[in-house]
Design an enzyme around this catalytic site. Structure first.
Site, PDB file in Angstrom:
ATOM      1  N   GLU A   1       0.845  -1.210   0.000  1.00 16.95           N
ATOM      2  CA  GLU A   1       0.000   0.000   0.000  1.00 16.95           C
ATOM      3  C   GLU A   1       0.879   1.259   0.000  1.00 16.95           C
ATOM      4  O   GLU A   1       0.560   2.277   0.609  1.00 16.95           O
ATOM      5  CB  GLU A   1      -0.933  -0.038   1.223  1.00 16.95           C
ATOM      6  CG  GLU A   1      -2.189   0.828   1.140  1.00 16.95           C
ATOM      7  CD  GLU A   1      -3.068   0.592  -0.061  1.00 16.95           C
ATOM      8  OE1 GLU A   1      -3.411  -0.566  -0.332  1.00 16.95           O
ATOM      9  OE2 GLU A   1      -3.394   1.582  -0.740  1.00 16.95           O
TER      10      GLU A   1
HETATM   11  C1  LIG Z   1       2.826  -9.765   0.388  1.00 20.35           C
HETATM   12  C2  LIG Z   1       2.542  -8.675  -0.571  1.00 20.35           C
HETATM   13  C3  LIG Z   1       1.221  -8.362  -0.872  1.00 20.35           C
HETATM   14  C4  LIG Z   1       0.940  -7.367  -1.820  1.00 20.35           C
HETATM   15  N1  LIG Z   1      -0.358  -7.127  -2.178  1.00 20.35           N
HETATM   16  C5  LIG Z   1      -0.609  -6.329  -3.265  1.00 20.35           C
HETATM   17  C6  LIG Z   1      -1.906  -6.250  -3.835  1.00 20.35           C
HETATM   18  O1  LIG Z   1      -2.862  -6.844  -3.337  1.00 20.35           O
HETATM   19  N2  LIG Z   1      -2.077  -5.500  -4.947  1.00 20.35           N
HETATM   20  C7  LIG Z   1      -1.048  -4.835  -5.534  1.00 20.35           C
HETATM   21  O2  LIG Z   1      -1.264  -4.195  -6.553  1.00 20.35           O
HETATM   22  N3  LIG Z   1       0.197  -4.880  -5.008  1.00 20.35           N
HETATM   23  C8  LIG Z   1       0.450  -5.610  -3.902  1.00 20.35           C
HETATM   24  N4  LIG Z   1       1.708  -5.695  -3.371  1.00 20.35           N
HETATM   25  C9  LIG Z   1       2.764  -4.902  -3.979  1.00 20.35           C
HETATM   26  C10 LIG Z   1       3.234  -3.763  -3.084  1.00 20.35           C
HETATM   27  O3  LIG Z   1       2.233  -2.793  -2.971  1.00 20.35           O
HETATM   28  C11 LIG Z   1       4.543  -3.217  -3.687  1.00 20.35           C
HETATM   29  O4  LIG Z   1       5.522  -4.218  -3.473  1.00 20.35           O
HETATM   30  C12 LIG Z   1       4.972  -1.913  -3.078  1.00 20.35           C
HETATM   31  O5  LIG Z   1       4.059  -0.886  -3.419  1.00 20.35           O
HETATM   32  C13 LIG Z   1       6.367  -1.477  -3.520  1.00 20.35           C
HETATM   33  O6  LIG Z   1       6.561  -1.653  -4.898  1.00 20.35           O
HETATM   34  P1  LIG Z   1       7.837  -2.467  -5.407  1.00 20.35           P
HETATM   35  O7  LIG Z   1       7.886  -3.747  -4.659  1.00 20.35           O
HETATM   36  O8  LIG Z   1       7.800  -2.551  -6.869  1.00 20.35           O
HETATM   37  O9  LIG Z   1       9.075  -1.600  -4.962  1.00 20.35           O
HETATM   38  P2  LIG Z   1       9.749  -0.387  -5.751  1.00 20.35           P
HETATM   39  O10 LIG Z   1       8.709   0.522  -6.273  1.00 20.35           O
HETATM   40  O11 LIG Z   1      10.744  -0.932  -6.686  1.00 20.35           O
HETATM   41  O12 LIG Z   1      10.498   0.360  -4.565  1.00 20.35           O
HETATM   42  C14 LIG Z   1      11.642  -0.187  -3.915  1.00 20.35           C
HETATM   43  C15 LIG Z   1      12.076   0.733  -2.800  1.00 20.35           C
HETATM   44  O13 LIG Z   1      12.412   2.003  -3.343  1.00 20.35           O
HETATM   45  C16 LIG Z   1      11.667   3.033  -2.721  1.00 20.35           C
HETATM   46  N5  LIG Z   1      11.283   4.018  -3.748  1.00 20.35           N
HETATM   47  C17 LIG Z   1      10.662   3.808  -4.916  1.00 20.35           C
HETATM   48  N6  LIG Z   1      10.499   4.970  -5.571  1.00 20.35           N
HETATM   49  C18 LIG Z   1      11.021   5.928  -4.814  1.00 20.35           C
HETATM   50  C19 LIG Z   1      11.160   7.353  -4.919  1.00 20.35           C
HETATM   51  N7  LIG Z   1      10.696   8.011  -5.971  1.00 20.35           N
HETATM   52  N8  LIG Z   1      11.761   8.024  -3.915  1.00 20.35           N
HETATM   53  C20 LIG Z   1      12.222   7.376  -2.834  1.00 20.35           C
HETATM   54  N9  LIG Z   1      12.136   6.044  -2.671  1.00 20.35           N
HETATM   55  C21 LIG Z   1      11.530   5.330  -3.640  1.00 20.35           C
HETATM   56  C22 LIG Z   1      10.462   2.364  -2.077  1.00 20.35           C
HETATM   57  O14 LIG Z   1      10.076   3.068  -0.909  1.00 20.35           O
HETATM   58  C23 LIG Z   1      11.001   0.970  -1.764  1.00 20.35           C
HETATM   59  O15 LIG Z   1      11.589   0.969  -0.488  1.00 20.35           O
HETATM   60  C24 LIG Z   1       1.999  -6.639  -2.405  1.00 20.35           C
HETATM   61  C25 LIG Z   1       3.325  -6.935  -2.057  1.00 20.35           C
HETATM   62  C26 LIG Z   1       3.594  -7.951  -1.172  1.00 20.35           C
HETATM   63  C27 LIG Z   1       5.017  -8.267  -0.860  1.00 20.35           C
END
Ligand SMILES: Cc1cc2nc3c(=O)[nH]c(=O)nc-3n(C[C@H](O)[C@H](O)[C@H](O)COP(=O)(O)OP(=O)(O)OC[C@H]3O[C@@H](n4cnc5c(N)ncnc54)[C@H](O)[C@@H]3O)c2cc1C
Length: 591
Positions: free
Chosen positions: A435
């Site tokens: 989220e």
């Molecule tokens: C168990 C689980 C359940 C989930 N359930 C859902 C679901 O039901 N529906 C759904 O759509 N998604 C779901 N997700 C996905 C989840 O919402 C995302 O993993 C999360 O939003 C982060 O995206 P990412 O993993 O691609 O990380 P990334 O976007 O690659 O980010 C990696 C890191 O970089 C940081 N970061 C990224 N951009 C920036 C920036 N511009 N400035 C500073 N820091 C930054 C982030 O804070 C993070 O720490 C789920 C994930 C898990 C693990």
């Protein structure tokens, strides 16, 4: 093994003595009489401890399994889900027009805390359905609402939220899932979504996926995104289930915690979907529910912490190790219980003072959402929009920290799976990530929310803090609260001023301090909550309340928070004022 008892006493205190719901003048709030909320919370507590909590460890150990394309939930989940449906728990705050009970969101939150504490992974099936229900309720056509909402209110059909793709999480502008318009007004959805919570399971007749995808004609980035309703089974005109839509589970993710909830890779192979809301305005539709969804995740963070704390407290009273430094406390035993030791007390007080503050903050946030929705109150809408990243980011960071502190009380036994304490830390960890990861919450707070509407909401918050302190000026007993809160609030204002003076010429100066700002603001919010709770506790004691131990304990716990937690604000301000230089000093190659 672990156990859990709903803290309904504290919830009743918040509802009736701090928030004073019956005097709020909001539609539906006049139903929230003390006896009524007590009955609801007690009943929820019974379901939690008798049905949900015993399945928490089962869900963790068994996890979900993908068999012939269908996800099987752990043993007992199906029956428990039926019990939740039969009890009407899935419909509590839903619209009566679609079979809901029309209770305020605030009551739903209180009940939600109880269910999450008992079994977070299980509760997510219903929680995600509620999120999808809210999106369709806010943006659906009359036909869409009539088709989907009654079944989602009853949880005969559940819901999911599909945003994330392998190459795009935070940066949704990169998403590739395509929506091709068809002659009959529907769309063909093609693409892959990952990490989809409750993406498939065996507890519902149908699953209604809400999917973000790009339809032709939209702009680049997030502007071109639309939101679609994509059911697992197509729904016939008479409401019966039709053909299977080509949407399937590619695989189940192996993960650190919440094993009882299925986290799925979802493949959409030309699946039939219908536009929800306006074309190319999908992000706006998603964001309508963001305050509610993020508050729900903040709640998960502290609710798991609450369950961990309750077990740590019981263990600290039971486990005998060492003697109290001030003299033997348990002369008939081989040693004294852990709880005599000041360092264990420190840990338990850190946990308790955070948890009660977090509950107050969340309930207050929920009441702002009710005020915004039920009374069209723009000021409440602005305030909750400002608070949302703080509720999500601060409460989940601290909720996880609480689970770790509770685990530490068990020593080595906390690390052994049999005791169940490690599940709390593993489950709580995801709340800091999904989220919107917490770093992104901080970015939202500092980069967007502070300046929203010319900074009017943050100014209103500062005025609110000032007014709260002023209201207790004449009461010396409140000085430990108001003095600490005034100091912390000034530190928060100084941090905001630093961003204003430096952020424009060097955005890195603001964003290097954004995480500290989120925590600084979280402490000020909890400081405000503790001031309100202490005032309510004093008022009850002054009125001769019989439950003296509760109110005196409340005041002492609040004093602990003000004395031991609020000083963190000075550290956060110092870090913020050090600017970007220490953070950005290294070249990438120097890491
Ligand atoms: C168990 C689980 C359940 C989930 N359930 C859902 C679901 O039901 N529906 C759904 O759509 N998604 C779901 N997700 C996905 C989840 O919402 C995302 O993993 C999360 O939003 C982060 O995206 P990412 O993993 O691609 O990380 P990334 O976007 O690659 O980010 C990696 C890191 O970089 C940081 N970061 C990224 N951009 C920036 C920036 N511009 N400035 C500073 N820091 C930054 C982030 O804070 C993070 O720490 C789920 C994930 C898990 C693990």
């Amino acid at each position: 093994m672990t156990s859990y008892t709903a803290n309904t006493r504290d919830m009743q205190f918040l509802l009736h003595e701090v928030l004073k719901v019956s005097e709020a003048g909001l539609p539906g709030y006049d139903d929230l009489e003390r006896d009524f909320t007590e009955q609801v919370l007690d009943a929820a507590g019974k379901v939690a401890s008798e049905v949900l909590e015993p399945l928490n460890a089962v869900g963790d150990k068994e996890g979900c399994v993908l068999e012939n394309g269908i996800v099987r939930t752990p043993k007992g989940f199906k029956e428990a889900f039926e019990a939740m449906k039969e009890g009407g728990w899935t419909a509590l705050d839903c619209d009566p027009e679609y079979g809901g009970q029309g209770m305020p969101y605030l009551l739903n939150c209180a009940v939600g805390e109880i269910f999450v504490s008992a079994n977070m992974a299980f509760n997510m099936y219903q929680g995600l359905t509620h999120g999808a229900y809210s999106a369709i309720h806010a943006h659906g056509t009359a036909e869409q609402k009539a088709t989907y909402l009654p079944k989602m209110v009853s949880c005969d059909w559940t819901g999911t939220m599909n945003l994330t793709e392998p190459h795009c999480g935070t940066d949704l502008g990169l998403l590739r899932t395509k929506a091709e318009p068809q002659d009959d007004g529907s769309y063909k959805i093609t693409g892959q979504k990952i990490f989809i919570s409750a993406g498939d399971h065996d507890m519902a007749e149908n699953i209604i996926h809400l999917v973000l995808a790009k339809a032709p004609g939209g702009g680049e980035g997030t502007k071109g995104i639309s939101l679609f309703i994509v059911p697992k089974f197509l729904v016939n005109a008479d409401g019966s289930l039709g053909a299977r839509n080509p949407v399937s589970v590619g695989m189940l993710e192996e993960k650190m915690g919440i094993h009882g909830n299925s986290t799925c890779v979802m493949n959409y192979d030309g699946a039939t979907g219908w536009l929800l809301g306006d074309l190319h305005k999908g992000m706006r539709a998603m964001f309508t529910m963001m305050n509610e969804a993020r508050l729900g995740v903040g709640l998960q963070g502290y609710a798991v912490g609450e369950a961990a704390y309750q077990n740590a407290l019981a263990y600290a009273k039971d486990r005998l190790q060492g003697r109290a430094v001030t003299g033997v406390a348990n002369p008939t035993g081989a040693a004294d219980p852990l709880i005599v030791h000041p360092d264990i007390r420190r840990s338990l007080m850190d946990q308790k003072s955070f948890l009660e503050g977090a509950r107050a903050f969340t309930f207050w946030g929920a009441s702002l959402i009710d005020r915004a929705h039920l009374a069209d109150d723009a000021a409440a809408e602005g305030l909750i929009s400002l608070m949302t990243p703080v509720i999500k980011g601060f409460l989940t960071d601290k909720g996880f920290e609480t689970a770790v502190l509770a685990q530490q009380v068990y020593g080595g036994h906390g690390y052994i799976e049999e005791q169940g304490m490690s599940q709390f830390t593993r489950d709580a960890r995801i709340t800091m990530i999904y989220e919107g990861a917490n770093g992104v919450q901080a970015l939202d707070l500092v980069g967007r929310k502070l300046a929203q509407d010319g900074g009017k909401h943050v100014m209103a918050f500062f005025e609110m803090v000032k007014a709260e302190c002023k209201a207790h000026d004449a009461d010396d007993r409140m000085k430990p609260f108001t003095d600490a809160l005034k100091t912390a609030s000034k530190q928060l204002q100084a941090a905001g001023m630093f961003f204003m003076q430096n952020g424009m010429k060097n955005p890195n100066a603001a964003l290097s301090g954004s995480y500290d700002f989120m925590h600084l603001m979280g402490h000020v919010c909890l400081g405000l909550m503790w001031t309100r709770m202490a005032a309510a506790a004093h008022a009850a004691l002054d009125a001769g309340a019989s439950d003296k131990a509760f109110y005196e304990g409340k005041i002492a716990t609040g004093r602990y928070y003000m004395a031991r937690q609020l000083p963190a604000c000075a550290m956060h301000l110092a870090r913020i004022e050090s600017g970007a230089e220490p953070v950005m000093a290294l070249d990438v190659e120097q890491f």
